[in-house]
Design a protein around this motif. Structure first.
Motif, PDB file in Angstrom:
ATOM      1  N   GLY A  33       0.786  -1.230   0.000  1.00  0.00           N
ATOM      2  CA  GLY A  33       0.000   0.000   0.000  1.00  0.00           C
ATOM      3  C   GLY A  33       0.818   1.280   0.000  1.00  0.00           C
ATOM      4  N   GLN A  34       0.271   2.297  -0.656  1.00  0.00           N
ATOM      5  CA  GLN A  34       0.916   3.611  -0.711  1.00  0.00           C
ATOM      6  C   GLN A  34       0.612   4.440   0.526  1.00  0.00           C
ATOM      7  OE1 GLN A  34      -0.087   5.937  -4.156  1.00  0.00           O
ATOM      8  NE2 GLN A  34       0.797   7.819  -3.355  1.00  0.00           N
ATOM      9  N   GLY A  35      -0.618   4.365   1.029  1.00  0.00           N
ATOM     10  CA  GLY A  35      -0.994   5.203   2.166  1.00  0.00           C
ATOM     11  C   GLY A  35      -1.134   6.657   1.758  1.00  0.00           C
ATOM     12  N   SER A  36      -1.886   6.922   0.696  1.00  0.00           N
ATOM     13  CA  SER A  36      -1.986   8.284   0.148  1.00  0.00           C
ATOM     14  C   SER A  36      -2.597   9.268   1.140  1.00  0.00           C
ATOM     15  CB  SER A  36      -2.804   8.262  -1.147  1.00  0.00           C
ATOM     16  OG  SER A  36      -4.104   7.737  -0.924  1.00  0.00           O
ATOM     17  N   ARG A  37      -3.431   8.789   2.059  1.00  0.00           N
ATOM     18  CA  ARG A  37      -4.058   9.700   3.029  1.00  0.00           C
ATOM     19  C   ARG A  37      -3.083  10.166   4.109  1.00  0.00           C
ATOM     20  NH1 ARG A  37      -9.039   6.579   5.264  1.00  0.00           N
ATOM     21  NH2 ARG A  37      -7.515   4.879   5.131  1.00  0.00           N
ATOM     22  N   LEU A  38      -1.865   9.604   4.092  1.00  0.00           N
ATOM     23  CA  LEU A  38      -0.815  10.083   4.994  1.00  0.00           C
ATOM     24  C   LEU A  38       0.066  11.121   4.321  1.00  0.00           C
ATOM     25  CD1 LEU A  38       0.081   6.686   6.668  1.00  0.00           C
ATOM     26  CD2 LEU A  38      -1.010   8.647   7.772  1.00  0.00           C
ATOM     27  N   HIS A  39      -0.236  11.408   3.059  1.00  0.00           N
ATOM     28  CA  HIS A  39       0.357  12.522   2.323  1.00  0.00           C
ATOM     29  C   HIS A  39       1.889  12.484   2.344  1.00  0.00           C
ATOM     30  CE1 HIS A  39      -3.679  14.102   1.851  1.00  0.00           C
ATOM     31  NE2 HIS A  39      -3.874  13.891   3.138  1.00  0.00           N
ATOM     32  N   GLU A  40       2.531  13.550   2.812  1.00  0.00           N
ATOM     33  CA  GLU A  40       3.992  13.653   2.701  1.00  0.00           C
ATOM     34  C   GLU A  40       4.738  12.578   3.490  1.00  0.00           C
ATOM     35  OE1 GLU A  40       2.293  17.495   1.478  1.00  0.00           O
ATOM     36  OE2 GLU A  40       1.952  16.160   3.182  1.00  0.00           O
ATOM     37  N   LEU A  41       4.114  11.980   4.484  1.00  0.00           N
ATOM     38  CA  LEU A  41       4.791  10.948   5.269  1.00  0.00           C
ATOM     39  C   LEU A  41       5.129   9.714   4.431  1.00  0.00           C
ATOM     40  CD1 LEU A  41       2.846  11.013   8.670  1.00  0.00           C
ATOM     41  CD2 LEU A  41       5.109  11.970   8.171  1.00  0.00           C
ATOM     42  N   THR A  42       4.362   9.487   3.368  1.00  0.00           N
ATOM     43  CA  THR A  42       4.622   8.310   2.540  1.00  0.00           C
ATOM     44  C   THR A  42       5.061   8.698   1.124  1.00  0.00           C
ATOM     45  OG1 THR A  42       2.249   8.166   2.041  1.00  0.00           O
ATOM     46  CG2 THR A  42       3.086   6.784   3.822  1.00  0.00           C
ATOM     47  N   GLU A  43       5.639   9.863   0.970  1.00  0.00           N
ATOM     48  CA  GLU A  43       6.151  10.263  -0.340  1.00  0.00           C
ATOM     49  C   GLU A  43       7.295   9.357  -0.791  1.00  0.00           C
ATOM     50  OE1 GLU A  43       5.358  15.014  -1.127  1.00  0.00           O
ATOM     51  OE2 GLU A  43       7.223  14.394  -0.153  1.00  0.00           O
ATOM     52  N   ASN A  44       8.145   8.958   0.142  1.00  0.00           N
ATOM     53  CA  ASN A  44       9.345   8.193  -0.217  1.00  0.00           C
ATOM     54  C   ASN A  44       9.322   6.755   0.269  1.00  0.00           C
ATOM     55  OD1 ASN A  44      10.653  10.520  -1.397  1.00  0.00           O
ATOM     56  ND2 ASN A  44      10.964  11.259   0.695  1.00  0.00           N
ATOM     57  N   ASP A  45       8.323   6.389   1.039  1.00  0.00           N
ATOM     58  CA  ASP A  45       8.217   5.040   1.595  1.00  0.00           C
ATOM     59  C   ASP A  45       6.791   4.547   1.467  1.00  0.00           C
ATOM     60  OD1 ASP A  45      10.705   4.105   2.487  1.00  0.00           O
ATOM     61  OD2 ASP A  45      10.611   5.358   4.280  1.00  0.00           O
ATOM     62  N   SER A  46       6.638   3.232   1.379  1.00  0.00           N
ATOM     63  CA  SER A  46       5.295   2.661   1.435  1.00  0.00           C
ATOM     64  C   SER A  46       4.740   2.825   2.843  1.00  0.00           C
ATOM     65  CB  SER A  46       5.333   1.179   1.060  1.00  0.00           C
ATOM     66  OG  SER A  46       6.095   0.453   2.013  1.00  0.00           O
ATOM     67  N   LYS A  47       3.434   2.749   2.960  1.00  0.00           N
ATOM     68  CA  LYS A  47       2.807   2.880   4.273  1.00  0.00           C
ATOM     69  C   LYS A  47       3.302   1.827   5.264  1.00  0.00           C
ATOM     70  CE  LYS A  47      -1.759   2.883   6.483  1.00  0.00           C
ATOM     71  NZ  LYS A  47      -3.211   2.728   6.249  1.00  0.00           N
ATOM     72  N   PRO A  48       3.430   0.546   4.882  1.00  0.00           N
ATOM     73  CA  PRO A  48       3.926  -0.435   5.852  1.00  0.00           C
ATOM     74  C   PRO A  48       5.327  -0.132   6.382  1.00  0.00           C
ATOM     75  CG  PRO A  48       2.869  -1.547   4.018  1.00  0.00           C
ATOM     76  CD  PRO A  48       2.981  -0.105   3.634  1.00  0.00           C
ATOM     77  N   ALA A  49       6.134   0.591   5.591  1.00  0.00           N
ATOM     78  CA  ALA A  49       7.505   0.891   6.020  1.00  0.00           C
ATOM     79  C   ALA A  49       7.605   2.155   6.854  1.00  0.00           C
ATOM     80  CB  ALA A  49       8.411   1.017   4.799  1.00  0.00           C
ATOM     81  N   LEU A  50       6.501   2.874   7.012  1.00  0.00           N
ATOM     82  CA  LEU A  50       6.523   4.120   7.771  1.00  0.00           C
ATOM     83  C   LEU A  50       6.870   3.851   9.232  1.00  0.00           C
ATOM     84  CD1 LEU A  50       5.926   7.186   7.819  1.00  0.00           C
ATOM     85  CD2 LEU A  50       3.541   6.610   8.272  1.00  0.00           C
ATOM     86  N   ARG A  51       7.711   4.701   9.783  1.00  0.00           N
ATOM     87  CA  ARG A  51       8.097   4.549  11.183  1.00  0.00           C
ATOM     88  C   ARG A  51       6.888   4.684  12.099  1.00  0.00           C
ATOM     89  NH1 ARG A  51      13.330   4.711  12.947  1.00  0.00           N
ATOM     90  NH2 ARG A  51      14.945   5.130  11.404  1.00  0.00           N
ATOM     91  N   PHE A  52       6.921   3.894  13.170  1.00  0.00           N
ATOM     92  CA  PHE A  52       5.911   4.046  14.208  1.00  0.00           C
ATOM     93  C   PHE A  52       6.614   3.933  15.548  1.00  0.00           C
ATOM     94  CE2 PHE A  52       2.736   2.793  17.276  1.00  0.00           C
ATOM     95  CZ  PHE A  52       1.732   3.714  17.004  1.00  0.00           C
TER      96      PHE A  52
END
Length: 422
Positions: A26-45
């Motif tokens: 998934g891209q996670g488009s609703r997270l906007h700039e947070l997922t510009e360079n990473d997929s949503k699953p790879a986003l830091r939490f």
């Protein structure tokens, strides 16, 4: 990793022959700039985790041995995480982690054309494991769950499909697949993202939402997937196409989420929006989640569940009473007299002295100049930053740079207008 070896062995006995397919494209488009360079699953939490770690940590604790990850959007950092961090743990158990990148698997630039297509495209790979059942996992939710308990529900029912579900407030339910089930847990209806979600019969203020976690009898799912791939009117999506077909044509039951840690409440949150991402970080401060993190850790060894919590580095002048229910990741700096509430400061952020931040997300590496106020004036915030309708303000380095240029330009124009004509 898992702190109860006896329970882990019992989970392993029931789950080791059931492969997990993790939908991590998934891209996670609703997270906007947070997922510009990473997929949503790879986003830091949190401090050390990625969102995908929750699916993998739950799978490991639940006794799963073989995992297939279907990846697609901007997969570089996700692939590194899976190959170098998680693969050794599953191989050490005698299993494996198989990463299946959509464009490479399909031989097309677009790759998988839906979540169901991601599994259908790998049928031969799954067949080679000769599974009786398969576990399908979304890779973009924050939760703790014992999939072995769900498998027990699935086997006891004899159903073709079991769907994990959690209760959510009706006003937030339109973003989920909503389940209607009878008193025996048999699913009678399924609506994907309905405009008017039906309430639960025993709790009219809530709806029963699908968590995107499924167990299927593989022979049944295989048959449905092959049929779905040839259907011209299908979106090839589990929520819109596959699950409704099982509900209408086959036996389907629901498994209600329970906490894998006794005496703690169940927790699940889809972090698909800026508001949900911020609120899930704030939830890490709750004592029950901290207790669950110690007893059902998502990350192994030195990076165990408790280290997901922030460990801020602040200046010596900082008064801790100026920070109200906020998550501050490691290697962050906060100047004196700054006031921060309801906010998330990601790794390496710097907040100058006397700043005021309310309901903000500061992206990694963001430097906020002293005296900056964000979160007090919605119109001002929306001019320079990304502000959600619900009041979360995302701040990045690029946005702050644009704001500095804009304010400088405004000041320059103001000085020109105040000059006396010659």
């Amino acid at each position: 990793m898992f702190h109860n070896p006896t329970a882990l062995w019992a989970n392993y006995e029931i789950m080791s022959a059931c492969p997990a397919i993790v939908l991590a494209g998934g891209q996670g488009s609703r997270l906007h700039e947070l997922t510009e360079n990473d997929s949503k699953p790879a986003l830091r939490f949190g401090n050390h985790a990625r969102i995908v770690d929750f699916a993998f940590g739950n799978a490991f604790n639940s006794g799963v041995s073989h995992v297939m990850a279907a990846t697609q959007y901007r997969p570089q950092s996700l692939h590194r995480r899976l190959q170098h961090f998680w693969k050794p743990f599953f191989k050490g158990r005698g299993g494996d982690l198989d990463v299946r990148f959509g464009p490479r698997v399909t031989g097309t630039e677009e790759g998988y054309i839906g979540t169901a297509a991601a599994v259908a495209s790998n049928i031969a790979r799954i067949d080679a494991m000769s599974p009786e059942h398969v576990l399908i996992l979304a890779a973009d939710h924050i939760y703790r769950m014992n999939y072995a308990d769900m498998m027990r529900t699935h086997r006891a029912s004899g159903a073709d499909m079991t769907v994990a579900a959690a209760a959510v407030p009706c006003e937030k339910a339109s973003g989920f697949g909503i389940i209607d089930a009878d008193a025996n847990g048999r699913i009678t209806d399924f609506l994907e993202k309905p405009a008017a979600p039906p309430p639960m019969k025993n709790d009219p203020g809530k709806s029963l939402a699908s968590m995107g976690v499924y167990i299927f009898r593989w022979a049944a799912l295989r048959e449905v997937l092959i049929s779905d791939m040839s259907a011209e009117d299908s979106t090839h999506d589990f929520g819109f196409d596959v699950v409704p077909q099982f509900v209408s044509d086959r036996s389907s039951v629901v498994h209600l989420l329970e906490s894998p840690v006794p005496e703690t409440e169940a927790y699940w949150r889809d972090v698909g929006t800026l508001d949900a991402y911020r609120e899930a970080h704030l939830d890490l401060t709750l004592s029950q989640l901290q207790d669950a993190g110690r007893r059902w850790p998502i990350l192994p060894a030195a990076l165990d569940g408790t280290s997901i919590l922030g460990t801020s580095v602040v200046s010596s002048e900082q008064n801790s009473r100026d920070i109200e229910r906020s998550f501050i990741a490691s290697h962050s700096l906060i100047g004196s007299s700054a006031r921060i509430s309801g906010s998330v400061l990601m790794q390496g952020t710097v907040v100058g002295a006397s700043c005021r931040l309310h309901n903000c997300i500061l992206a990694s590496g963001t430097v906020v100049e002293p005296g900056t106020i964000i979160g007090a004036d919605p119109e001002e915030d929306a001019q320079w930053f990304r502000r959600s309708p619900e009041g979360t303000t995302l701040v990045t380095s690029q946005m702050l740079a644009a704001r500095r240029r804009g304010l400088t330009d405004k000041g320059h124009r103001a000085k020109i207008s105040e000059m006396e004509p010659l």
